[in-house]
Scaffold this motif. Structure first.
Motif, PDB file in Angstrom:
ATOM      1  N   ASP A   1       0.858  -1.174   0.000  1.00  0.00           N
ATOM      2  CA  ASP A   1       0.000   0.000   0.000  1.00  0.00           C
ATOM      3  C   ASP A   1       0.902   1.235   0.000  1.00  0.00           C
ATOM      4  N   GLU A   2       0.766   2.052  -1.034  1.00  0.00           N
ATOM      5  CA  GLU A   2       1.602   3.247  -1.152  1.00  0.00           C
ATOM      6  C   GLU A   2       1.437   4.177   0.055  1.00  0.00           C
ATOM      7  N   GLU A   3       0.207   4.233   0.564  1.00  0.00           N
ATOM      8  CA  GLU A   3      -0.071   5.130   1.686  1.00  0.00           C
ATOM      9  C   GLU A   3       0.508   4.603   2.992  1.00  0.00           C
ATOM     10  N   ASN A   4       0.546   3.287   3.085  1.00  0.00           N
ATOM     11  CA  ASN A   4       1.018   2.661   4.319  1.00  0.00           C
ATOM     12  C   ASN A   4       2.124   1.645   4.022  1.00  0.00           C
ATOM     13  N   PRO A   5       3.288   2.130   3.680  1.00  0.00           N
ATOM     14  CA  PRO A   5       4.348   1.202   3.275  1.00  0.00           C
ATOM     15  C   PRO A   5       5.065   0.589   4.481  1.00  0.00           C
ATOM     16  N   TYR A   6       4.371  -0.302   5.152  1.00  0.00           N
ATOM     17  CA  TYR A   6       4.964  -0.845   6.370  1.00  0.00           C
ATOM     18  C   TYR A   6       5.137  -2.357   6.293  1.00  0.00           C
ATOM     19  N   ALA A   7       6.303  -2.791   6.725  1.00  0.00           N
ATOM     20  CA  ALA A   7       6.568  -4.226   6.885  1.00  0.00           C
ATOM     21  C   ALA A   7       6.623  -4.516   8.372  1.00  0.00           C
ATOM     22  N   PHE A   8       6.359  -5.753   8.733  1.00  0.00           N
ATOM     23  CA  PHE A   8       6.276  -6.063  10.160  1.00  0.00           C
ATOM     24  C   PHE A   8       6.825  -7.461  10.442  1.00  0.00           C
ATOM     25  N   VAL A   9       7.155  -7.666  11.684  1.00  0.00           N
ATOM     26  CA  VAL A   9       7.468  -9.009  12.161  1.00  0.00           C
ATOM     27  C   VAL A   9       6.843  -9.155  13.540  1.00  0.00           C
ATOM     28  N   VAL A  10       6.217 -10.325  13.736  1.00  0.00           N
ATOM     29  CA  VAL A  10       5.660 -10.641  15.052  1.00  0.00           C
ATOM     30  C   VAL A  10       6.196 -12.007  15.444  1.00  0.00           C
ATOM     31  N   VAL A  11       6.764 -12.089  16.642  1.00  0.00           N
ATOM     32  CA  VAL A  11       7.207 -13.375  17.174  1.00  0.00           C
ATOM     33  C   VAL A  11       6.620 -13.517  18.575  1.00  0.00           C
ATOM     34  N   ALA A  12       5.956 -14.629  18.795  1.00  0.00           N
ATOM     35  CA  ALA A  12       5.409 -14.881  20.128  1.00  0.00           C
ATOM     36  C   ALA A  12       5.868 -16.259  20.585  1.00  0.00           C
ATOM     37  N   GLU A  13       6.654 -16.261  21.651  1.00  0.00           N
ATOM     38  CA  GLU A  13       7.139 -17.532  22.182  1.00  0.00           C
ATOM     39  C   GLU A  13       5.973 -18.272  22.834  1.00  0.00           C
ATOM     40  N   HIS A  14       6.025 -19.589  22.772  1.00  0.00           N
ATOM     41  CA  HIS A  14       4.938 -20.435  23.301  1.00  0.00           C
ATOM     42  C   HIS A  14       3.606 -19.982  22.720  1.00  0.00           C
ATOM     43  N   GLY A  15       3.649 -19.707  21.412  1.00  0.00           N
ATOM     44  CA  GLY A  15       2.469 -19.120  20.781  1.00  0.00           C
ATOM     45  C   GLY A  15       1.580 -20.127  20.088  1.00  0.00           C
ATOM     46  N   ASN A  16       1.957 -21.403  20.151  1.00  0.00           N
ATOM     47  CA  ASN A  16       1.167 -22.478  19.571  1.00  0.00           C
ATOM     48  C   ASN A  16       1.103 -22.403  18.047  1.00  0.00           C
ATOM     49  N   SER A  17       0.410 -21.428  17.476  1.00  0.00           N
ATOM     50  CA  SER A  17       0.272 -21.381  16.020  1.00  0.00           C
ATOM     51  C   SER A  17       0.545 -19.979  15.500  1.00  0.00           C
ATOM     52  N   GLY A  18       1.302 -19.921  14.409  1.00  0.00           N
ATOM     53  CA  GLY A  18       1.669 -18.633  13.833  1.00  0.00           C
ATOM     54  C   GLY A  18       0.475 -17.823  13.419  1.00  0.00           C
ATOM     55  N   SER A  19      -0.344 -18.397  12.547  1.00  0.00           N
ATOM     56  CA  SER A  19      -1.446 -17.609  11.991  1.00  0.00           C
ATOM     57  C   SER A  19      -2.524 -17.332  13.042  1.00  0.00           C
ATOM     58  N   GLN A  20      -2.678 -18.254  13.999  1.00  0.00           N
ATOM     59  CA  GLN A  20      -3.732 -18.074  15.004  1.00  0.00           C
ATOM     60  C   GLN A  20      -3.321 -17.082  16.100  1.00  0.00           C
ATOM     61  N   THR A  21      -2.059 -17.128  16.502  1.00  0.00           N
ATOM     62  CA  THR A  21      -1.613 -16.297  17.629  1.00  0.00           C
ATOM     63  C   THR A  21      -0.967 -15.003  17.154  1.00  0.00           C
ATOM     64  N   ALA A  22       0.043 -15.139  16.278  1.00  0.00           N
ATOM     65  CA  ALA A  22       0.819 -13.968  15.873  1.00  0.00           C
ATOM     66  C   ALA A  22       0.045 -13.117  14.866  1.00  0.00           C
ATOM     67  N   GLY A  23      -0.762 -13.776  14.015  1.00  0.00           N
ATOM     68  CA  GLY A  23      -1.513 -13.042  12.988  1.00  0.00           C
ATOM     69  C   GLY A  23      -2.393 -11.943  13.568  1.00  0.00           C
ATOM     70  N   PRO A  24      -3.242 -12.262  14.527  1.00  0.00           N
ATOM     71  CA  PRO A  24      -4.102 -11.209  15.100  1.00  0.00           C
ATOM     72  C   PRO A  24      -3.314 -10.096  15.771  1.00  0.00           C
ATOM     73  N   MET A  25      -2.171 -10.435  16.351  1.00  0.00           N
ATOM     74  CA  MET A  25      -1.324  -9.389  16.961  1.00  0.00           C
ATOM     75  C   MET A  25      -0.894  -8.387  15.897  1.00  0.00           C
ATOM     76  N   ALA A  26      -0.445  -8.932  14.760  1.00  0.00           N
ATOM     77  CA  ALA A  26      -0.006  -8.064  13.658  1.00  0.00           C
ATOM     78  C   ALA A  26      -1.165  -7.199  13.192  1.00  0.00           C
ATOM     79  N   ASN A  27      -2.325  -7.819  13.063  1.00  0.00           N
ATOM     80  CA  ASN A  27      -3.506  -7.092  12.590  1.00  0.00           C
ATOM     81  C   ASN A  27      -3.806  -5.895  13.487  1.00  0.00           C
ATOM     82  N   LYS A  28      -3.744  -6.128  14.770  1.00  0.00           N
ATOM     83  CA  LYS A  28      -4.050  -5.076  15.743  1.00  0.00           C
ATOM     84  C   LYS A  28      -3.138  -3.854  15.545  1.00  0.00           C
ATOM     85  N   VAL A  29      -1.862  -4.150  15.401  1.00  0.00           N
ATOM     86  CA  VAL A  29      -0.885  -3.069  15.271  1.00  0.00           C
ATOM     87  C   VAL A  29      -1.057  -2.352  13.939  1.00  0.00           C
ATOM     88  N   LEU A  30      -1.208  -3.133  12.867  1.00  0.00           N
ATOM     89  CA  LEU A  30      -1.307  -2.522  11.536  1.00  0.00           C
ATOM     90  C   LEU A  30      -2.578  -1.686  11.412  1.00  0.00           C
TER      91      LEU A  30
END
Lengths: 469, 426
Positions: free
Chosen positions: A427-456
């Protein structure tokens, strides 16, 4: 008499040696003066073991993060801000923060006047960070009670907008059990920079890039057979186990569904050399250096050229002996988003001296072309496809997200898995890349995904409000 | 100037107006003393200004007397020494106000010694006669120190006269420095028999040997270099060989005696910032370098430095204090004046009236320059630290008197000095 004069030569030589000594002394001073002035026993800049030459530190919106008052270091009034910016700012225990690493910028050492200005104003230069403390607070909230890190970078400029590491603590109210409580283990480490994690499926991005570069477009035509279990060499322990029985699957879908069998087959086809060459070029095993001074840990990828197929296969799906820092992974995301070019990261926006004059910072390193424009374009499409097909745009509304999740297995217990979610907004207006790492997070898309969504979402909302005003 | 020099190609230089020069120097010195009297969180120490005013009066009295009564026109050496001494008063006074007055009286004593010696050196015949008594006196003084100082403090060569507190401490080896040059130059001026040269070598060994026993490596080195200069000023036949062998023997002697000491010095050399040294044997040098860096080229201002708080800041480390507070550029200018003294000694030695003057001047200038080098390079880690003082600037009576005494040799070698009716009149 003449004889005597000639023998005065000895004194002439002494004079010349003396002048050479003065020259050497002067050269030493010009060369090392800054380093000498910063010695911890220099009481012009350190008092009671405390570095006093630090001026104000503000976030990019001018929010005060740290300042010196009556010879004491005072941090933000807001507890959340103190906690979310703890690792970025640093303190006596956290030496990887800007307060320690950018001391020379705070001192603003000048060979002509020495530390005169610090004595005059009682403090050094002021610094504005690229960090947005509001976004940092959202990220801290998103991480909840998980240990891990969230970082967001503007991939056009390299500015770090958010950088949070957990566990964290309130510098104004340091927990009494910080040294003993297991909940605080590794609390002094900035996990974004120093955390070395098994990359899990996020490494499939690296394998994909290697495949696009070495196998070419024919990779899209290939069909991979997945029966959930891939017996590489007849040894049961080496068997690669997939998250599902994918049957016959294409490259594109294999990435979206994160098919372990398909990607281990691709890795074996590439061979250890090509795979590790690509990883090396993408900076998996080199530290990320921010503003020339703040350096991340160095990732490891011990894959020998004659490595057995099983290890190559495991490495290709991010489960070998590979360890990466979130920072290095974020740099790859930035390169994919920015036409293959990784812009160097910044955390310092500007430094001004006490007279209000802007201080020039060290020259930054040049942007690095990590991959070709074509490969970057293809990867962008593949990662966009991941979201469309797998993670669903409905969960990441309005972000035009390109991403890859990862669930790195640490041991046999699923709950111990490291959850990864990396990517960027196309997105030209929002040119942001991100990384989310959650230890003991069980599943990437289930745990880390929503965290990323919240911030973005917070960033997009902020940007929109700023525009509307 | 007036005296006809052999070379006709000398460019015409307008003589410097001595009075104007001293006026500017006085203004500078008074201003620095006013700054030096100001102390952080303390009362104003006016005594520093008084000490400097007394010194300025002394300077003018000296100039007026020798200009009008003795018609001297060459005051370059004195002005350099005045400049150095004035800087010393201001710096020492800024560290310890009461020491400024003490320093002034030491300088005054030095100036009287200087005047006396210049007068004495005018009579070469008398000097030759005094040669042996001075040598015997010097050795006696060293032996006396060796015995007496041991009872007080085995490692140092200080003798304290009077009560323990407030008594005068004297470093006899400083006086012997002057005697050493005097005896060396007077002995080698006429080398008729090899007896003379052996006598001088014996004298040198006795001096350096005593200093080695006193464990004063810095001063022993200064003596050794002075000895070398005198030896090489001598004619270049078999005697030079003997001198060279004797030098080697002395050098080896110093090395052997100080092997463990020298080793420790060399271990810290160029490593003063290492963990194991910066709070130990590298303390002084590391603090001085940090001070240099903190002061920068322009300095933090008198009284604003930190080097002043390190032990020996008004003696061994005074160059560090000056650089940090007055600026590195000023520090360099300060020590460059020693090169100026050396150059004038070299120039004088060419035209001097006798070999005695030439040898004595070059030896004295070499001694001052070498001691300066040992001091400033020692504390800045350019050379290993030996712990000698900065001539004319550092606090301390014995060394101040020695420096003025050494300066007298250079003054005496200047043909204009004893040309009483010379100067502008001719």
């Amino acid at each position: 008499m003449k004889m005597v004069a000639r023998r005065g030569l000895f004194l002439c030589i002494l004079c010349i040696l003396f002048l050479c000594g003065l020259g050497f002394m002067t050269f030493n001073l010009l060369d090392n003066g800054e380093e000498w002035a910063m010695k911890p026993f220099n009481s012009h800049v350190y008092q009671h073991g405390q570095f006093i030459a630090t001026g104000e530190i503000k976030d990019k919106n001018g929010v005060m993060l740290a300042e010196s008052k009556d010879g004491k270091r005072v941090y933000s009034e807001d507890k959340d801000t103190r906690m979310s910016t703890l690792h970025a700012i640093g303190n006596a225990k956290i030496s990887s923060g800007v307060q320690s690493k950018f001391r020379s910028d705070f001192i603003g050492y000048d060979i002509f006047t020495g530390v005169h200005d610090i004595k005059k104003y009682g403090k050094g230069n002021d610094m504005t960070l690229t960090i947005d403390s509001k976004v940092n607070n959202v990220a801290l909230d998103a991480l909840g009670d998980k240990k891990g890190t969230i970082a967001v970078v503007n991939y056009k400029t390299g500015d770090i907008v958010a950088m949070v590491s957990t566990p964290t603590y309130d510098i104004n109210d340091i927990p009494g059990d910080i040294e003993t409580n297991e909940d605080y283990s590794g609390v002094y480490m900035n996990r974004f920079l120093q955390g070395l994690y098994t990359p899990g499926s996020t490494f499939k991005v690296v394998t994909s890039i290697s495949a696009l570069e070495n196998i070419g477009d024919s990779i899209y035509d290939k069909k991979f057979k997945c029966n959930r279990i891939y017996d590489v060499d007849g040894i049961k322990e080496d068997n690669i186990i997939c998250n599902a029985n994918h049957g016959t699957i294409s490259f594109e879908n294999a990435l979206a569904k994160s098919c372990n069998v398909a990607f281990s087959k691709i890795a074996i086809e590439l061979g250890p050399k090509k795979l590790s060459d690509t990883a090396k070029r993408l900076g998996v095993t080199s530290p990320v250096v921010i503003d020339g001074k703040l350096s991340s840990a160095t990732g490891k990828m011990p894959l020998a050229e004659n490595a057995p197929d099983a290890l190559t296969g495991w490495t290709g799906i991010g489960q070998g002996d590979t360890l990466v820092t979130p920072a290095a992974m974020l740099r790859i995301m930035c390169a994919i988003a920015n036409d293959g070019i990784a812009v160097p990261f910044h955390i310092v926006d500007s430094v001004t001296d006490q007279k209000g004059k802007e201080v020039k910072l060290d020259e930054e390193e040049a942007p690095a072309q990590l991959m070709s424009l074509e490969v970057a374009g293809k990867m962008k499409k593949l990662m966009r496809n991941n979201v469309k097909k797998q993670y669903k745009d409905s969960r990441y509304k309005g972000l035009n997200l390109c991403a890859k999740s990862g669930t790195a297995q640490i041991d046999d217990i699923d709950a111990h898995n490291t959850a990864w979610f990396v990517g960027f907004m196309d997105d030209e207006e929002n040119p942001y890349a991100f990384v989310v790492v959650a230890e003991h997070g069980n599943s990437g898309s289930q745990t880390a995904g929503p965290m990323a969504n919240k911030v973005l979402q917070a960033i997009v909302k902020d940007n929109k409000e700023e525009k509307d005003n | 100037m007036a005296k006809k020099l052999k070379s006709k190609r000398l460019p015409k230089i307008k003589p410097i107006n001595n009075f104007a020069l001293l006026f500017f120097l006085s203004v500078f010195q008074i201003l620095t003393s006013i700054c030096a009297g100001k102390r952080q969180d303390d009362d104003y120490k006016i005594v520093v200004v008084y000490a400097m005013l007394l010194f300025v009066v002394t300077e003018w009295a000296y100039l007026v007397f020798f200009f009008s009564a003795l018609h001297r026109r060459n005051f370059e050496l004195e002005f350099i020494a005045f400049f150095l001494c004035g800087t010393g008063i201001a710096t020492i006074g800024s560290i310890n106000a009461n020491a400024a007055m003490k320093q002034y009286f030491m300088i005054l004593a030095g100036i009287f010694v200087y005047i006396f010696m210049v007068f004495l050196l005018g009579n070469v015949e008398l000097c030759m006669k005094l040669r042996t008594p001075v040598a015997i006196l010097a050795i006696a003084l060293l032996i006396f120190t060796l015995i007496f100082a041991k009872n007080i403090n085995g490692a140092r060569n200080w003798i304290i006269i009077g009560p323990k507190d407030g008594g005068i401490s004297i470093q006899p080896s400083e006086f012997v420095k002057v005697a050493f040059i005097f005896v060396g130059a007077a002995t080698l001026e006429k080398i008729q028999t090899s007896k003379n040269i052996f006598a001088f070598i014996g004298f040198a060994i006795a001096c350096v040997g005593s200093l080695i026993l006193m464990k004063d490596m810095g001063t022993a080195l200064v003596f050794f270099i002075t000895f070398l200069i005198i030896a090489f000023m001598n004619s270049g036949d078999i005697k030079t060989v003997i001198l060279a062998i004797a030098s080697g023997g002395l050098g080896a002697g110093i090395y052997l005696k100080y092997k463990s000491y020298a080793k420790a010095r060399f271990a810290v050399y160029r490593h003063v910032f290492d963990k194991e040294f910066y709070n130990g044997s590298g303390f002084q040098a590391s603090r001085t370098l940090v001070g240099l860096a903190s002061g920068g080229l322009l300095g933090l201002g008198i009284g604003n430095g930190n080097t002043r708080n390190v032990a020996y800041s008004s003696t061994d480390l005074i160059f560090g204090v000056i650089c940090e507070e007055w600026g590195f550029i000023f520090g360099i200018i300060l020590v460059l004046t020693f090169v100026a003294i050396a150059v004038s000694a070299i120039v004088n030695s060419v035209a001097a009236r006798s070999t005695f003057y030439s040898i004595a001047a070059v030896a004295a200038a070499g001694m001052l320059l070498f001691q300066t080098a040992l001091n400033i390079f020692g504390i800045t880690d350019v050379l290993p630290l030996t712990g000698v003082t900065l001539p004319f600037v550092s606090g301390g009576g014995s060394s101040m008197i020695c420096c003025w005494g050494a300066l007298a040799f250079i003054k005496a070698s200047d043909v204009r000095t004893y040309n009483y009716l010379g100067g502008a009149k001719k």
